[in-house]
Design a protein around this motif. Sequence first.
Motif, PDB file in Angstrom:
ATOM      1  N   ASP A  53      48.505  41.054  -5.910  1.00 36.75           N
ATOM      2  CA  ASP A  53      48.665  39.608  -5.789  1.00 36.75           C
ATOM      3  C   ASP A  53      49.145  39.307  -4.370  1.00 36.75           C
ATOM      4  OD1 ASP A  53      48.970  36.912  -6.189  1.00 36.75           O
ATOM      5  OD2 ASP A  53      50.299  37.099  -7.913  1.00 36.75           O
ATOM      6  N   ASP A  54      48.387  38.504  -3.666  1.00 33.61           N
ATOM      7  CA  ASP A  54      48.680  38.174  -2.269  1.00 33.61           C
ATOM      8  C   ASP A  54      48.734  36.655  -2.122  1.00 33.61           C
ATOM      9  OD1 ASP A  54      49.153  38.558   0.431  1.00 33.61           O
ATOM     10  OD2 ASP A  54      47.040  38.828   0.934  1.00 33.61           O
ATOM     11  N   PRO A  55      49.792  36.011  -2.691  1.00 31.57           N
ATOM     12  CA  PRO A  55      49.838  34.550  -2.667  1.00 31.57           C
ATOM     13  C   PRO A  55      49.952  34.012  -1.251  1.00 31.57           C
ATOM     14  CG  PRO A  55      51.829  35.471  -3.667  1.00 31.57           C
ATOM     15  CD  PRO A  55      50.961  36.613  -3.293  1.00 31.57           C
ATOM     16  N   PRO A  56      49.574  32.792  -1.008  1.00 32.73           N
ATOM     17  CA  PRO A  56      49.183  31.809  -2.015  1.00 32.73           C
ATOM     18  C   PRO A  56      47.679  31.739  -2.260  1.00 32.73           C
ATOM     19  CG  PRO A  56      49.515  30.681   0.049  1.00 32.73           C
ATOM     20  CD  PRO A  56      49.802  32.137   0.302  1.00 32.73           C
ATOM     21  N   GLU A  57      46.851  32.364  -1.447  1.00 37.93           N
ATOM     22  CA  GLU A  57      45.415  32.111  -1.552  1.00 37.93           C
ATOM     23  C   GLU A  57      44.583  33.184  -2.230  1.00 37.93           C
ATOM     24  OE1 GLU A  57      46.198  31.986   2.144  1.00 37.93           O
ATOM     25  OE2 GLU A  57      46.827  29.898   2.063  1.00 37.93           O
ATOM     26  N   ALA A  58      45.041  34.422  -2.326  1.00 40.75           N
ATOM     27  CA  ALA A  58      44.086  35.472  -2.684  1.00 40.75           C
ATOM     28  C   ALA A  58      44.695  36.609  -3.488  1.00 40.75           C
ATOM     29  CB  ALA A  58      43.469  36.040  -1.407  1.00 40.75           C
ATOM     30  N   PHE A  59      43.803  37.454  -3.972  1.00 38.06           N
ATOM     31  CA  PHE A  59      44.129  38.758  -4.537  1.00 38.06           C
ATOM     32  C   PHE A  59      43.382  39.798  -3.720  1.00 38.06           C
ATOM     33  CE2 PHE A  59      44.178  35.957  -8.271  1.00 38.06           C
ATOM     34  CZ  PHE A  59      45.458  36.195  -8.744  1.00 38.06           C
ATOM     35  N   LEU A  60      43.994  40.946  -3.539  1.00 42.11           N
ATOM     36  CA  LEU A  60      43.284  42.088  -2.974  1.00 42.11           C
ATOM     37  C   LEU A  60      42.808  42.948  -4.134  1.00 42.11           C
ATOM     38  CD1 LEU A  60      45.645  43.310  -0.114  1.00 42.11           C
ATOM     39  CD2 LEU A  60      43.383  42.338   0.149  1.00 42.11           C
ATOM     40  N   VAL A  61      41.614  43.484  -4.026  1.00 46.89           N
ATOM     41  CA  VAL A  61      41.157  44.519  -4.933  1.00 46.89           C
ATOM     42  C   VAL A  61      41.069  45.777  -4.080  1.00 46.89           C
ATOM     43  CG1 VAL A  61      39.303  45.335  -6.429  1.00 46.89           C
ATOM     44  CG2 VAL A  61      39.928  42.906  -6.420  1.00 46.89           C
ATOM     45  N   VAL A  62      41.721  46.835  -4.547  1.00 49.26           N
ATOM     46  CA  VAL A  62      41.849  48.067  -3.774  1.00 49.26           C
ATOM     47  C   VAL A  62      41.313  49.230  -4.597  1.00 49.26           C
ATOM     48  CG1 VAL A  62      43.473  49.565  -2.549  1.00 49.26           C
ATOM     49  CG2 VAL A  62      43.968  47.123  -2.770  1.00 49.26           C
ATOM     50  N   ALA A  63      40.466  50.040  -3.983  1.00 47.82           N
ATOM     51  CA  ALA A  63      39.960  51.252  -4.625  1.00 47.82           C
ATOM     52  C   ALA A  63      40.284  52.448  -3.736  1.00 47.82           C
ATOM     53  CB  ALA A  63      38.453  51.162  -4.852  1.00 47.82           C
ATOM     54  N   HIS A  64      40.620  53.556  -4.361  1.00 47.35           N
ATOM     55  CA  HIS A  64      40.931  54.790  -3.648  1.00 47.35           C
ATOM     56  C   HIS A  64      39.896  55.832  -4.054  1.00 47.35           C
ATOM     57  CE1 HIS A  64      43.268  58.555  -2.893  1.00 47.35           C
ATOM     58  NE2 HIS A  64      43.587  57.891  -1.811  1.00 47.35           N
ATOM     59  N   VAL A  65      39.169  56.355  -3.079  1.00 46.40           N
ATOM     60  CA  VAL A  65      38.145  57.363  -3.344  1.00 46.40           C
ATOM     61  C   VAL A  65      38.426  58.598  -2.492  1.00 46.40           C
ATOM     62  CG1 VAL A  65      36.386  55.707  -4.085  1.00 46.40           C
ATOM     63  CG2 VAL A  65      36.534  56.341  -1.682  1.00 46.40           C
ATOM     64  N   TYR A  66      37.869  59.726  -2.919  1.00 47.20           N
ATOM     65  CA  TYR A  66      38.214  61.014  -2.326  1.00 47.20           C
ATOM     66  C   TYR A  66      36.961  61.866  -2.164  1.00 47.20           C
ATOM     67  CZ  TYR A  66      40.739  65.495  -2.014  1.00 47.20           C
ATOM     68  OH  TYR A  66      41.237  66.705  -1.611  1.00 47.20           O
ATOM     69  N   SER A  67      36.927  62.652  -1.099  1.00 48.90           N
ATOM     70  CA  SER A  67      35.837  63.600  -0.884  1.00 48.90           C
ATOM     71  C   SER A  67      36.324  64.999  -1.254  1.00 48.90           C
ATOM     72  CB  SER A  67      35.378  63.583   0.572  1.00 48.90           C
ATOM     73  OG  SER A  67      34.461  64.632   0.804  1.00 48.90           O
ATOM     74  N   LEU A  68      35.686  65.597  -2.251  1.00 51.91           N
ATOM     75  CA  LEU A  68      36.059  66.947  -2.654  1.00 51.91           C
ATOM     76  C   LEU A  68      35.663  67.983  -1.605  1.00 51.91           C
ATOM     77  CD1 LEU A  68      35.051  66.720  -6.408  1.00 51.91           C
ATOM     78  CD2 LEU A  68      37.366  66.685  -5.459  1.00 51.91           C
ATOM     79  N   SER A  69      34.613  67.696  -0.839  1.00 49.00           N
ATOM     80  CA  SER A  69      34.152  68.673   0.148  1.00 49.00           C
ATOM     81  C   SER A  69      34.995  68.668   1.424  1.00 49.00           C
ATOM     82  CB  SER A  69      32.683  68.430   0.493  1.00 49.00           C
ATOM     83  OG  SER A  69      32.520  67.150   1.055  1.00 49.00           O
ATOM     84  N   THR A  70      35.466  67.495   1.862  1.00 47.10           N
ATOM     85  CA  THR A  70      36.236  67.422   3.102  1.00 47.10           C
ATOM     86  C   THR A  70      37.730  67.213   2.870  1.00 47.10           C
ATOM     87  OG1 THR A  70      35.981  65.035   3.347  1.00 47.10           O
ATOM     88  CG2 THR A  70      34.253  66.432   4.303  1.00 47.10           C
ATOM     89  N   GLY A  71      38.100  66.792   1.675  1.00 43.95           N
ATOM     90  CA  GLY A  71      39.505  66.516   1.394  1.00 43.95           C
ATOM     91  C   GLY A  71      39.998  65.202   1.971  1.00 43.95           C
ATOM     92  N   SER A  72      39.091  64.357   2.440  1.00 38.09           N
ATOM     93  CA  SER A  72      39.532  63.077   3.020  1.00 38.09           C
ATOM     94  C   SER A  72      39.569  61.995   1.954  1.00 38.09           C
ATOM     95  CB  SER A  72      38.619  62.669   4.173  1.00 38.09           C
ATOM     96  OG  SER A  72      37.343  62.354   3.693  1.00 38.09           O
ATOM     97  N   ARG A  73      40.416  61.013   2.211  1.00 37.79           N
ATOM     98  CA  ARG A  73      40.605  59.893   1.296  1.00 37.79           C
ATOM     99  C   ARG A  73      40.274  58.601   2.014  1.00 37.79           C
ATOM    100  NH1 ARG A  73      45.669  63.039   0.609  1.00 37.79           N
ATOM    101  NH2 ARG A  73      46.378  61.754   2.309  1.00 37.79           N
ATOM    102  N   LEU A  74      39.751  57.642   1.250  1.00 40.72           N
ATOM    103  CA  LEU A  74      39.491  56.307   1.777  1.00 40.72           C
ATOM    104  C   LEU A  74      40.141  55.292   0.863  1.00 40.72           C
ATOM    105  CD1 LEU A  74      35.667  56.505   2.586  1.00 40.72           C
ATOM    106  CD2 LEU A  74      37.551  56.545   4.235  1.00 40.72           C
ATOM    107  N   LEU A  75      40.756  54.295   1.479  1.00 37.56           N
ATOM    108  CA  LEU A  75      41.286  53.151   0.758  1.00 37.56           C
ATOM    109  C   LEU A  75      40.354  51.992   1.074  1.00 37.56           C
ATOM    110  CD1 LEU A  75      43.765  52.725  -1.028  1.00 37.56           C
ATOM    111  CD2 LEU A  75      44.946  51.818   0.966  1.00 37.56           C
ATOM    112  N   LEU A  76      39.667  51.491   0.061  1.00 39.80           N
ATOM    113  CA  LEU A  76      38.662  50.446   0.245  1.00 39.80           C
ATOM    114  C   LEU A  76      39.206  49.150  -0.340  1.00 39.80           C
ATOM    115  CD1 LEU A  76      35.672  52.620  -1.001  1.00 39.80           C
ATOM    116  CD2 LEU A  76      36.544  52.402   1.339  1.00 39.80           C
TER     117      LEU A  76
END
Length: 188
Positions: free
Chosen positions: A62-85
């Motif tokens: 919840d990011d008042p007063p105007e918006a909501f953030l939708v956040v997804a966390h994904v991971y690469s099994l081959s490289t071990g890197s993470r992304l926050l989208l």
Amino acid sequence: MNAGTAPPVADRFASHFGDRAQLSESYGDITVDVAPTDWLELLTFARDDLDHAFFDWLTGVDDPPEAFLVVAHVYSLSTGSRLLLRTRVPRTAPHLPSAVEIYRGANWHERETYEMFGIIFDNHPNLVPLLLPDGFEGNPLRKDFILAARVAKPWPGAKEPGESGHGAPSRRKTLPPGVPADWGTPNV
């Protein structure tokens, strides 16, 4: 971004999205912000082109007063890197396309986010309440949601100063955060 960021990933985002994606780095992980219209494209790009096929979690913020953030966390099994989208949806029309066709694991997370924040995931296969009892009204993780139980019942923790009989002066009684003043006498 600083020198610790893997340039190939940043370059691949830049070449694919141009200025439609904003990249930042925090603690060695890359965060990517896009408009809601680019949400599914971002998720697909992360999975197919960057090999981030492991879906970890998705939630709302919840990011008042105007918006909501939708956040997804994904991971690469081959490289071990993470992304926050991330993407931002307006409070007045909190709609976002469902990611279930891209990451099957998003199903449960989108249902929870719908229930707790009221964000509607269009084309979700079964967008029904998941955790709250039948008939529950409201979205309890929104910052403007008033927790009536905090007003109706005394706090079960330790007594207030002055109530313990140890001679300490009593504090002024206040309402819990977010409770309107017209809710009557506080029981805290």
